[in-house]
Scaffold this motif. Structure first.
Motif, short mmCIF file in Angstrom:
data_model
loop_
_atom_site.label_atom_id
_atom_site.label_comp_id
_atom_site.label_asym_id
_atom_site.label_seq_id
_atom_site.Cartn_x
_atom_site.Cartn_y
_atom_site.Cartn_z
N GLN A 144 -11.67 8.19 31.07
CA GLN A 144 -10.94 7.15 30.92
C GLN A 144 -9.41 7.42 31.50
N ARG A 145 -8.90 8.53 31.12
CA ARG A 145 -7.57 8.81 31.35
C ARG A 145 -7.29 9.01 33.09
N ASN A 146 -8.46 9.69 33.51
CA ASN A 146 -8.32 9.74 35.10
C ASN A 146 -8.63 8.35 35.68
N ASN A 147 -9.35 7.73 35.25
CA ASN A 147 -9.45 6.05 35.67
C ASN A 147 -7.97 5.75 35.74
N THR A 148 -7.39 5.53 34.62
CA THR A 148 -6.43 4.97 34.44
C THR A 148 -5.06 5.37 35.43
N TYR A 149 -5.19 6.91 35.63
CA TYR A 149 -4.21 7.48 36.32
C TYR A 149 -4.44 7.14 37.87
N VAL B 165 3.96 -8.93 40.72
CA VAL B 165 2.49 -8.44 40.40
C VAL B 165 2.25 -7.11 40.14
N ASN B 166 2.39 -6.23 41.31
CA ASN B 166 2.19 -4.99 41.53
C ASN B 166 3.28 -4.11 40.43
N GLN B 167 4.69 -4.64 40.39
CA GLN B 167 5.42 -4.17 39.40
C GLN B 167 4.87 -4.10 38.02
N GLU B 168 4.28 -5.39 37.69
CA GLU B 168 3.64 -5.59 36.35
C GLU B 168 2.36 -4.76 36.00
N ALA C 111 -0.06 -0.19 33.53
CA ALA C 111 -0.62 1.00 33.84
C ALA C 111 -0.06 2.23 33.11
N GLU C 112 1.26 2.42 33.35
CA GLU C 112 2.07 3.54 32.52
C GLU C 112 1.84 3.31 31.11
N ALA C 113 1.99 2.02 30.43
CA ALA C 113 1.65 1.92 29.21
C ALA C 113 0.33 2.25 28.43
N ASN C 114 -1.06 1.89 29.40
CA ASN C 114 -2.03 2.32 29.07
C ASN C 114 -2.43 3.89 29.35
N LEU C 115 -1.73 4.51 30.44
CA LEU C 115 -1.70 5.94 30.67
C LEU C 115 -1.28 6.88 29.31
N SER C 116 -0.11 6.20 28.87
CA SER C 116 0.59 6.68 27.62
C SER C 116 -0.07 6.57 26.25
N ARG C 117 -0.75 5.44 26.21
CA ARG C 117 -1.72 5.12 24.94
C ARG C 117 -2.79 6.32 24.93
N ILE C 118 -3.57 6.35 26.48
CA ILE C 118 -4.69 7.11 26.35
C ILE C 118 -4.23 8.65 26.28
#
Length: 452
Positions: free
Chosen positions: A205-210, A163-166, A171-178
């Motif tokens: 939003q980017r900081n929250n995702t990071y 779960v943590n790997q996923e 999160a990395e995909a979201n960060l890249s998108r943002i």
């Protein structure tokens, strides 16, 4: 030069050296097999079975001939005095007084002997032998229970790592998108087509995702440590899991599990064995009203001398022997055995009550586990639908924003909703797997599932 990491399966036949920290690549089945060999609690349970085997040998030994040897060498610095009456016809008129002191004994005495005792009848022995074998059965059941607990813990820890790997991947995909959206909005701002607040809103939003990504990375490290601890894998190794959550959650398997009736739980077998042990203890206390009979034999040779160098002269040594049967008959013990028998009978009633409650509790546990699993499947289906909808909403919001008919706020809100939907979906997937493990445990098929 880039360091080369060589994957290996530690403890199951494949091992090798890596240039840096060693890595263990595992499937769930491999992790469970490794656990059954290396988990500390499982190892101790296996050692307990060896103690039980030794206990049987110890009990059996008490029914075999008991042979002891003895050797004595005594020196009397002052030989004891015995007083005799100084009276005729043995009196000595030359000795004043009415007694005559006489020394009986010599300065040095020695003996060498062998004693043999063989039990002929003892009701407690035969009950004890049966109890030792039953105790061994109990330790075998305790080992199975310990293995089941270890399997349950490792499965849940394994799922936690996945779960943590996923979460990190998402999160990395979201960060890249943002980051892409942030770069586009900054360019629009510089060109005068977007306000500064639009850039700031996306930056937040980017900081929250990071921050979420960093928390997920820390959670992954912790969950990996927990998995290694549960498996019995040394902490200096790294683990790489070669399966995904989706692969471990086939709907066909779950539907089949919901129809399972299960098998007798090891806890019930443990309680039944404890019942048998108390019955044997009761039988043992009752058997102590019966006499015990032993065969005894001994042989001894003794010698003596007034000087040490004469003690072992052949003419000073004489032999003796004994053969006999010894019987001990209990007559009155202050009602000790009666009190123990009463205790045993009360213990039997307690265990019978516990067995009834345990069986009812297992029924309730199975019902609860099946209900929870069905509920988790429904939640998972809903969360999957929410995730698809959130992605669709985000794509539409972004297209509208790029075409100038939507707002920046709408895109940010859609992105936040998408991230929340992803987190909720992963949580539902993990909860479904945990509920599946709980149901396997309730049905008593955790170990059985592994062996098949």
């Amino acid at each position: 030069m880039k360091k080369i990491f060589i994957l290996f399966f530690f403890g199951l036949g494949l091992s090798y050296q890596a240039h840096s920290q060693e890595i263990v690549e595992l499937t769930l089945e491999e992790a469970l097999n490794f656990t059954l060999e290396n988990n500390i609690d499982v190892k101790n349970a296996q050692l307990e079975t060896l103690i039980a085997k030794a206990t049987i040998k110890e009990t059996t030994a008490s029914g075999l001939p008991q042979i002891t040897g003895n050797f004595d060498l005594n020196y009397n610095p002052s030989i004891p005095v015995v007083f005799l009456p100084n009276q005729p016809p043995f009196g000595d008129p030359s000795i004043p007084g009415d007694v005559i002191p006489a020394r009986f004994g010599v300065s040095f005495q020695s003996s060498l002997g062998v004693n043999v005792r063989q039990m002929i009848f003892d009701g407690s022995f035969f009950v004890g032998l049966q109890a030792a074998k039953t105790y061994r059965e109990l330790t075998d059941l305790d080992k199975i229970k310990t293995e089941n607990d270890a399997i349950e813990a490792v499965k849940k820890a394994y799922f936690g790592v996945l779960v943590n790997q996923e979460r990190i991947r998402l999160a990395e995909a979201n960060l890249s998108r943002i980051d892409t959206l942030l770069a586009e909005t900054r360019a629009l701002n510089e060109a005068g087509f977007a306000e500064k607040v639009d850039v700031s809103r996306i930056q937040v939003q980017r900081n929250n995702t990071y921050s979420q990504l960093e928390r997920s990375r820390t959670a992954l490290e912790i969950s990996q440590q927990i998995l290694k601890l549960q498996m019995g894998l040394p902490m200096e190794y790294d683990v790489v899991l070669s399966e995904t959550l989706a692969e471990l959650n086939p709907i066909e398997e779950i539907n089949a599990l919901l129809l399972e009736e299960g098998m007798e739980r090891v806890e019930v077998s443990q309680l039944n064995t404890n019942l048998e042990l108390v019955k044997l203890d009761l039988k043992n206390n009752q058997s102590q009203y019966m006499p015990t009979i032993d065969f005894v034999a001994n042989g001894i040779r003794s010698g003596a001398g007034n000087a040490f160098n004469t003690v072992y002269d052949k003419q000073n040594w004489f032999g003796s022997s004994l053969l006999g049967v010894s019987m001990q008959i209990p007559i009155f013990d202050g009602l000790l055995k009666s009190a123990r028998i009463q205790q045993n009978r009360v213990q039997l009633q307690q265990l019978e009550n516990q067995r009834f409650f345990l069986k009812e509790s297992i029924k309730n546990e199975v019902f609860t586990a099946k209900s929870n699993l069905r509920n988790e499947l429904n939640i998972l289906r809903v969360q999957r639908e929410n995730l698809d909808l959130a992605r669709e909403v985000y794509d539409i919001a972004k297209i509208k924003y790029q075409e100038g008919v939507g707002s920046n706020l709408e895109v940010v809100e859609a992105d936040a909703a998408l991230i929340e939907a992803e987190i909720n979906y992963l949580s539902a997937l993990y909860d479904g797997l945990v509920s599946k493990v709980d149901l396997e445990k309730a049905l008593g098929i955790l170990k059985n599932d592994l062996m098949n």
